[in-house]
Design an enzyme around this catalytic site. Structure first.
Site: not given
Ligand code: NAD
Length: 490
Positions: A155, A179, A253, A287
């Site tokens: 995002n 990433p 996060e 988020c």
């Molecule tokens: P996601 O958890 O699907 O993916 C995030 C990252 O984690 C990606 O790079 C993905 O490849 C990786 N990933 C996926 N499975 C993994 C695993 N088993 N082990 C390690 N890494 C893994 O999230 P998304 O769909 O990319 O992003 C949206 C989510 O992120 C929402 O829940 C949002 O709230 C959260 N978010 C939080 C913040 C914050 O600062 N708190 C900021 C932005 C987004």
């Protein structure tokens, strides 16, 4: 319409200062049109191991570089990003879908972390502590923890990386950055910028790969000492479980379910304007976006009228086009997920107040993953839309009778990331803000996040913080040396 610039980088992993080829290529589409922007080589398990080992070798020198040197490289990175902000913003917009103006904002925001941690690098203070024995003393020192594994979402694909990279490198760690699968290009675009700023090879490795594969390798490789993830709560939980094996530090996060409380004395025009900006920002895929909007019963009708009027006037379209307020969602599945939450809410008694389908007027967007900004009223706490992260441009309005009731309901969630309070009486606003169980509150402000302050969630929204002086601590460990105290011969 902005044109995507010629790439100044290769769509391939950047390891030890070289572009590397792997075994698997994936197509990265523009979510507005679904047309491929590039084929990107993924880092397979072998390359991820190489990246970690290269980062470990680079750490031997990087940790001994003067903090002023390290900070200088980070500040030069910030300046180079600003010099290239238009190209970076177009790339962000093409790859992620956000409007170009929001892309520019993200570049500035990302650069502000390089600038901030470039300055903070020289402010890592230890201390000398009194020893209970008169002839000894303690030195308390904060040292870089080692190689950091950084995992970021799609995002804010540039800013989420910048927050982690700048803090880790300022602290004296080296890092491997993975990433998100959907947005590797903007990450790889940073490699030549960092190299031009003077970053030695291996200090930051950029390795696009599959999350589940890379997360496990980060957790299992003994050289990786800290795992820093921004992502969903489910991914955070799974990474934390993987990290438990070797008792690795985690910095997480995660997801949110932010309450947005409109107090009875709020300026409704101003509040509606801010709420709409917040919800159209990255099309609600944020988020900290407002997930539940609590509106006092005495002002609800007027507020909905103002808000729906503004929503109708906004423009949804290709982020690369002029005057677009909101772009597409990241992919079709995201539209279906948001649509399912809205349908469930409508079936359970929510009312549809407004839907903006302006993107349908542009035939070139037929294949894009658009979801119409939607305003719902009569939403109840028991509906899934009020307990799940919507991650789309939907505003669910929940009515409340007393402020105490709004606060109680705001806190009835396992998440604790952000909250918003809009009202006129500042004493009251502050009192309400202090009752919210979240990491950050915006009072009459829709975007309070800045490099200068720590941002992190409580409850299931995360562990640790990014930004501020606290951001550096995620990448430092504390060592105490107990020493004999020198005395002059008498
Ligand atoms: P996601 O958890 O699907 O993916 C995030 C990252 O984690 C990606 O790079 C993905 O490849 C990786 N990933 C996926 N499975 C993994 C695993 N088993 N082990 C390690 N890494 C893994 O999230 P998304 O769909 O990319 O992003 C949206 C989510 O992120 C929402 O829940 C949002 O709230 C959260 N978010 C939080 C913040 C914050 O600062 N708190 C900021 C932005 C987004």
């Amino acid at each position: 319409m902005k044109a995507v610039p010629n790439f100044w980088f290769e769509p391939a992993p950047w390891i030890d200062g070289q572009w590397r080829r792997g075994t698997e290529e994936i197509s990265v589409p523009n979510p507005a049109t679904n047309q491929s922007l590039a084929m990107v080589t993924r880092a397979d398990a072998g390359l991820i191991h190489e990246a970690i080992e290269g980062a470990e070798r680079a750490w031997a020198n990087w940790k001994h570089r003067s903090p002023v040197d390290r900070g200088g490289i980070l500040k030069r990175t910030a300046a180079l990003m600003i010099a290239k902000r238009e190209e970076l913003a177009v790339l962000l917009s093409a790859e992620q879908g956000k409007p170009y103006a929001q892309g520019l904002g993200e570049v500035d925001y990302a650069a502000s972390f390089f600038q901030w941690f470039g300055e903070e690098a020289r402010r890592s203070y230890g201390r000398i502590a009194a020893h209970p024995e008169a002839e000894r003393e303690f030195f308390v020192e904060h040292k870089p923890i080692g190689v950091a594994g950084l995992i970021t979402p799609w995002n804010f694909p540039l800013a989420q990386g910048a927050k982690k990279i700048a803090a880790a490198l300022a602290a004296g760690c080296t890092a491997v950055w993975k990433p998100a699968e959907r947005t590797p290009l903007i990450a790889l675009a940073m490699a030549p910028i960092l190299a031009e700023a003077g970053l030695p090879p291996g200090v930051l490795q950029i390795a696009p790969g599959r999350g589940s594969v890379v997360g496990k390798i980060f957790a299992e490789h003994p050289a990786v000492r800290v795992l820093s993830l921004t992502g969903s709560t489910a991914t955070g939980s799974s990474l934390m479980a993987d990290a438990a094996c070797q008792i690795k530090r985690v910095s997480l996060e995660l997801g949110g379910n932010a309450p947005f409380i409109v107090l009875p004395d709020a300026d409704l025009e101003f509040t509606a304007e801010h709420l709409l900006r917040l919800k159209l920002f990255v099309s609600g895929q944020v988020c900290v976006t407002a997930n539940r909007v609590f509106v006092h019963e005495t002002i609800e009708t007027e507020f909905l009228e103002i808000l729906s009027h503004k929503m109708e006037q906004s423009v949804v379209g290709n982020g690369l086009a002029e005057h677009v307020d909101a772009g597409p969602l990241i992919h079709r599945q995201a539209c279906q997920d948001v649509g399912a939450l809205v349908s469930q809410a409508l079936t359970a008694g929510a009312k549809l107040v407004c839907r903006n389908t302006s993107f349908e007027r542009d035939p070139s967007l037929k294949e894009g993953s658009f979801y119409p900004p939607t305003l719902l009223s009569n939403v109840q706490d028991s509906m899934p839309i009020a307990s799940h992260e919507i991650f789309g441009p939907v505003i669910p309005v929940l009515r409340y009778k007393t402020v105490a009731d709004a606060i109680r309901r705001s806190n009835e969630t396992p998440y604790g990331l952000a909250g918003y309070v809009y009202g006129h009486d500042m004493t009251n606003c502050r009192a309400v803000a202090r009752e919210l169980e979240v990491g950050i509150v915006g009072v009459n402000e829709w975007r309070p996040l800045k490099a200068e302050i720590p941002f992190g969630g409580i409850k299931q929204s995360g562990i640790g913080a990014e930004g501020g002086e606290e951001g550096l601590r995620e990448f430092l460990c504390t060592q105490v040396i107990s020493m004999p105290k020198p005395f002059l011969e008498r």
